[in-house]
Design an enzyme around this catalytic site. Sequence first.
Site, short mmCIF file in Angstrom:
data_model
loop_
_atom_site.label_atom_id
_atom_site.label_comp_id
_atom_site.label_asym_id
_atom_site.label_seq_id
_atom_site.Cartn_x
_atom_site.Cartn_y
_atom_site.Cartn_z
N ASP A 81 -0.35 5.09 1.03
CA ASP A 81 -0.58 5.91 2.06
C ASP A 81 -0.44 5.32 3.46
OD1 ASP A 81 -1.32 8.06 0.66
OD2 ASP A 81 -3.31 7.36 0.55
N ASP B 70 0.74 -1.13 -0.02
CA ASP B 70 0.08 0.03 0.14
C ASP B 70 0.83 1.20 -0.03
OD1 ASP B 70 -2.35 1.64 0.09
OD2 ASP B 70 -1.69 1.93 2.59
#
Length: 1440
Positions: A60, A58
């Site tokens: 963020d 991922d």
Amino acid sequence: MTVAGDVGEEKDHAIAELQHLIPAFEASCIRMKNPSDVLEKVQSLLDGGIKELQVIADFDYTLSRFHFNGSKCLTCYGVVEHSDMFTEEYRQKLLTLKDKYYPIEICHEMPVEQKIPLMREWYSKGNGLLMEMGLQLEVISKIVKTANVHLRCGTREMFEKLAAKSVPLLVFSAGLGDVIEEIFKSQAPMSPNMHLIANRFNFNDEGKAIGLKGDLIHMFNKNETAVRNSEYFGDLSHRPNVILMGDSTGDSHMAEGVVGPKVVFKIGFLNDKYYLEGGVLFASPRILVVDLLMNRVPIHLISGFIVLKAHRVVESCQDAFILRLFRQKNKTGFVKAFSCSPLSFKSGFCQVSRVMRSLFVGKLFLWPRIHASVKACLEKDPAEVIEVHLQLTEPMAHIQASLLDLIDSMVKDIRRCNPMLELEELTTEDALTRDFGKMLKKLLDPIWHQLSQRTRQLIADLNTLRAILQDLAQSDCIAFERKISHLRTTEMAMKSSGWMLMDAAQTLFVEAKKRMVEISPKWTALAEILDEEKRLANPEPVGDDGEEPKISPPSGVILRVLIVAHDERACMQIKQVYKARNPERPLRVYLMVFAGTFEEQAYLTSIRKEKEAFKHLAQEKSTMVIPEDAEGRGEDHPDLARDPTKASDQAIANLVGPSSRKGGLLDNQPKPGEQMIIVDMREFRSELPSLIHRRGIDIYPVTIEVGDYILTPDICVERKSISDLIQSLVSGRLYNQAQAMTRTYARPMLLIEFDHNKPFTLNHGRYYFSSDAKSTDVTARLQLLTLHFPKLKIIWSPEICHELTVEEKIPHSIDWFMEGFYIFRDMGLDLGTIKYMVRSAKVDLRCGTHDMMELLNKNEVPLLVFSAGLGDVIEEILKFQDSLTPNVHIISNRFEFDESGKIVGLKGDVIHPFNKNETATVHSNYFEDLSHRPNVILMGDSTGDANMADGVIDPRFVLKIGFLNLNIEQRLKSFLDTFDVVLLDDQTMVLPNQVLGAAAEAHKNDRWHAFLTESDRFPKHLRQKFTELKSKYLPIEICHELTVEEKIPHSIDWFMEGFYIFRDMGLDLGTIKYMVRSAKVDLRCGTHDMMELLNKNEVPLLVFSAGLGDVIEEILKFQDSLTPNVHIISNRFEFDESGKIVGLKGDVIHPFNKNETATVHSNYFEDLSHRPNVILMGDSTGDANMADGVIDPRFVLKIGFLNLNIEQRLKSFLDTFDVVLLDDQTMVLPNQVLGAAAEAHKNDRWHASSKVMFSRTYVLAVLIVIIAVGVMSWKRERRLNFDVELPGISPQEAAAFVFSAENAKKLNPLIIKFKVIDETEGTDKYRAEYAEYLPVFGTNNGYASYILLGSHDAKNPDDGEFSISSNHTNCVVYDSFCTDSWSRMYFAPGDSGGTKFREEIGVMCPLLMNDFCLTQTLENRKEWIQKLTDLLATSAFNFR
């Protein structure tokens, strides 16, 4: 099945393996639910290698950072939202959307299916606002450059490693892909192996966003998106291993599109969402303090802290540190602390005030159980309480009465022995409570060193009896009797304060035996209660006249729970809490207690003490002065101020005072926050980060790969405790750390932190080294470290709380000693006065010390008394206590006396507590002479004493025993880190004596091969094999739990494995003879006389041994004691024609088959069938069976020799033998028995043909008289050593002169007659009889045997080593009192070309004339040595 303990061990093992494979797992910020599964996955990843690996991550707060420089970083959407292109109106609309939808995202009660449409709605409205605002592509690159968004530390390096190995990396995000690409361009350019899946905008020709490409991606549909992107995963079907990284639970599904996954290793980054979710959080202090320093916790949003066990906060640095950090930034939040221990606040000065100050609280609330509010709350729906009062059984009542009498007697004795102490709380009633031990310890700890030995023993016995009293009510009768029986031993009786001799103690032992078969009344009552509950839960239907029952059983299932509490107080608390939380549920409580007993009294006393504690707190609260800003809500609280002054400047200011010209301020005083130190997160186990922060220096905790503290870009510090230093030096880890520091930093430093109780030195200090690391190895490694890394600066520092280093203490310690010496010198102290002072002083050796020194002297074990005190005083104390044996050597400070005996100076350098290791190396001559003794038992009462063995040459084992007498709680940790065993509270020498006794016993069990293995011709590596055999089989032989049948095969294996070693080394008969003659083997005093008496009267003597018969035969030959009447039954070697061992004759004889072997040798006993009377002698209970083969024995008089572990083995010996001789006694008693029998036979010859037998009564009377005479003539062996240099004569010449019978009268003028009565031609041995005049007793008739041994030097025959062994028997007063003695003279080449002469003497002195015997012997030998020196110095006796 796996038990809890196994699970814990398996978990620890898995964590250790992970840390070994990947050191990063050592970080404190890593958590694993199942380390075993993680280890399995990591191992699979390593086995699969790079070619089978792909990475999914991922973006963020996974690839990007969560915090930077104390502020929260932005997400992809946040980059756009916080840019200048957004107006306040749009920003407010976005915040409104977040306030609406974010609580739904983190809600745990709403299912994901209900969240998904709401998330789509949130993302669609947010994207719509961005497009409505007119987001442009060229603007994105501008706002990214200035936005607070940063990649996580190490992300760029990870990209480069993956690209170099061509490992695919999928960045899978629910954020904005266009923003992510711009971030990568500016911070870590994307490589061909990287692929990005995220939300992307469609831009028109003008570059404005007009919509999204493809479907919307949010955090709850990453699994669906993964499946739709199956083409990407299809191309990677040959890479089944996945490393997945994310910061939310939804990210864990990103690998669902992987084709045929084998291993999916999921790594989660838990940032501050844990804290932002709100609610009540439970956190460990070490994790929370790091999160507070990293600003991961929004301190301004914290409503408050709830602290449990508040009475311990003063002792916890981390708890106080957390509350200080909280109160510095949050002035509105609350701090509430709870404590359920009112007694903890009763002791100590202003304990409540100090705790409240650390907690930053200003109000004290007391809530006792009698408080109206508490009472009203708990009694809203009271439970049904049934008190079951039980009666003690008759034996239990008698036991209770006995114990209470004993406890009451001891309490009175303690008070009577210490009338000056304030012992109001020391009562029999208080002694019944559980907390009595802690209370007494806290009361007496400050004055423990002033208490007498009897008081200490009374306290120890009092604790023992209290424990027995508790067991009476809690343990079953079998366990209780077993514990009582363990106390009823000779050792415990001698050690105790005398309570075992009281009538109450006898009642205790007898009644405990009686109740062996009774059932505890509580178990009977519990069975009745369970039957009652079962009946109430299932009532039987009752009807009238055969009709259907009117009461039907309940239709529902009734849940019934049984709670068994430990005591009444716990039961009451469970009842109250359970009922308060579940008022609708019925609760019945059964309270079982022995009525009118100590159990009930202890409960009532605890309630009373709790009431008194609350009363004390109420009084203290009424007089307590609480500062106005006690809660720290203002800015001027002194505990919240961070003092930025340098420690050195503050020290100078404390000494010389502040500068008056600057208003009391110091120069260049920095402001808090101007300095920062980067600290490794693993360092928060220590107090140093807290002290650094309080100094005004900010702390930035991270996981540092190199070093522990980064002070500047050029300075890095690696902190090592002593244990970590040794471990890292031995493993080589410190070398790698130093290499990394020198490569990365210009000024690397190694901070070595010492314990303040240990000497600040590494000069051969072994006190802190483990058994697998020698001091020389560690010192050498440390030297090599400094040579390899010259840039590395080493800082030696004690612990933080320490003020002076050892180097700073040394000159003061020397000054202290010298000033005391000058006082002694100036007062004209002389040797005579010292002797008087010692004899008039009340100086007692530690209990058991005299026994230890006798045991050491008996086994010829050297004892070094190594002291920083006064050696002359120590020597006089040992003399006065009759403990200065020949094996004792003293290294200490010695006075130098003039001719009149007055002190004029000191001999040598001062020995003080901080240089015992250096002094040990100075006295290396002592240790060189003992180089063949590598095993050491070291005893001391300070951590500095642990260095006393530094001078030992090549030590194998050093067992360190520490005696911790004072300040136990403060010093215990340092003692445990230094010593192997720590004895508390001025303990006796029981443990060291048992260790020494076990060692001596083990050596005794080695004797069957020791004569051979201890020879200088026996290879060392084979000697080590025998040691291994002993350690393997000896525990089996002495094990009391194994039967004899189970021991026998192991005993045979032990003997046969030893025999194979002898056979394989090619041992021959000639070597055996040499080994026997060179060994120090002495027959027991009087044995030679006994064998002569037996031979003279033609009495058969059977030597029955489980040892080696060939060795025994050679010993007897060498000692001139193998007479025709002697027959030997033992293990015999079989030799070939060349004399080498090839096998064994017959079956193996071992300690457990002597009775069987006796039967096998029945031919021997058949020839002696006319001799039915037997005298049997042995030193083990198994030896008592040696007469089993005697045919029709009439009398078997069994005499046992109990040499070691007397107290433990005496009972079994008395049960086995008729007479037991203790402590290595002589043959006086057997010889007198034999002499009396021979005399009786002589007087009875005129009627011997009538075969009239003595009556049994007469025989017993004779034995009683003989035993009485033997006891009256009980003797004790005393030993003396003499050393002298004989100049101008070789060892051979000196030995020949002394050995010559013609020189006996010249050397000893007291000899009247000296006649050789037996001399063997061609050998250096003869026997003589002599008469010697003694001033007190007149003529002394003596017999002696002399043996001369020599080992010639091949190059110079005169320079060999020679020895003369002699055994003497001297009788006085018409030969009515005789004593035995022996002498060993050694002649060796001297340092100056002459001869070094040494003599060892052993004299069996009667106990009634012990001192006189020793004095006479000492004076006689001094005159003899002086005569020898004078005679050899004259030309008439110069052999040259």
